[in-house]
Design a protein around this motif. Sequence first.
Motif, mmCIF file in Angstrom:
data_model
loop_
_atom_site.group_PDB
_atom_site.id
_atom_site.type_symbol
_atom_site.label_atom_id
_atom_site.label_comp_id
_atom_site.label_asym_id
_atom_site.label_seq_id
_atom_site.Cartn_x
_atom_site.Cartn_y
_atom_site.Cartn_z
ATOM 1 N N GLU A 266 27.593 2.329 67.911
ATOM 2 C CA GLU A 266 26.809 2.318 66.676
ATOM 3 C C GLU A 266 25.350 2.638 66.966
ATOM 4 O O GLU A 266 24.704 3.373 66.214
ATOM 5 N N ASN B 284 20.615 6.954 63.045
ATOM 6 C CA ASN B 284 19.586 7.964 62.822
ATOM 7 C C ASN B 284 18.214 7.319 62.905
ATOM 8 O O ASN B 284 17.946 6.344 62.199
ATOM 9 N N LYS C 131 24.166 4.461 69.429
ATOM 10 C CA LYS C 131 24.022 5.887 69.752
ATOM 11 C C LYS C 131 24.045 6.749 68.493
ATOM 12 O O LYS C 131 23.379 7.774 68.433
ATOM 13 N N ARG C 132 24.817 6.324 67.478
ATOM 14 C CA ARG C 132 24.977 7.131 66.268
ATOM 15 C C ARG C 132 23.887 6.903 65.218
ATOM 16 O O ARG C 132 23.770 7.682 64.283
#
Length: 165
Positions: free
Chosen positions: A20, A25, A22-23
């Motif tokens: 989560e 924004n 790493k993803r």
Amino acid sequence: MRPVTERDLRASFVNCSKGETKRLNLPKDFAEGPWEDLDFLGWRDPGAPDRAYLVAEHDDRLVGIALRVTSNGSRGFTSRSMCSLCLTTHTGGGVALMSARRTGEAGRQGNSVGQYLCVDLACSLYVRGKKQAPGDGVITESLTLEEKVVRTRANLSAFVDKVIG
């Protein structure tokens, strides 16, 4: 708040998985943030409107918290709500209930902590007068700017303590 790198920011999250993290924004103006005016870095995820993130210095370390934003529908322009961190009042939908999954066993069992926060998470800027809430959300107080900053940081610290247990 001291400037942070993307790597430090992503490594700071305590209540979500590495995937989560790493993803997520980052805010589009991350590199140019007004670091000297921030008590914490907070932003809404442009790709997922129900997600928000808050990163703060807490007990000499960086702590990142993933938040879920409760959509409570549009409120009338004359209706006012108050942020529980900076105590800025907003008309309409300027404040929302945001919840954070707790860390550790409590979080694995589904426990969370909720707090009413400024929707744009710009509390530090409201306190310092760098940003104005629509509808004149400033309450006249006898506190100095330094005292308001200390109060906001204390409220933030209490929230982070609830999340990390």
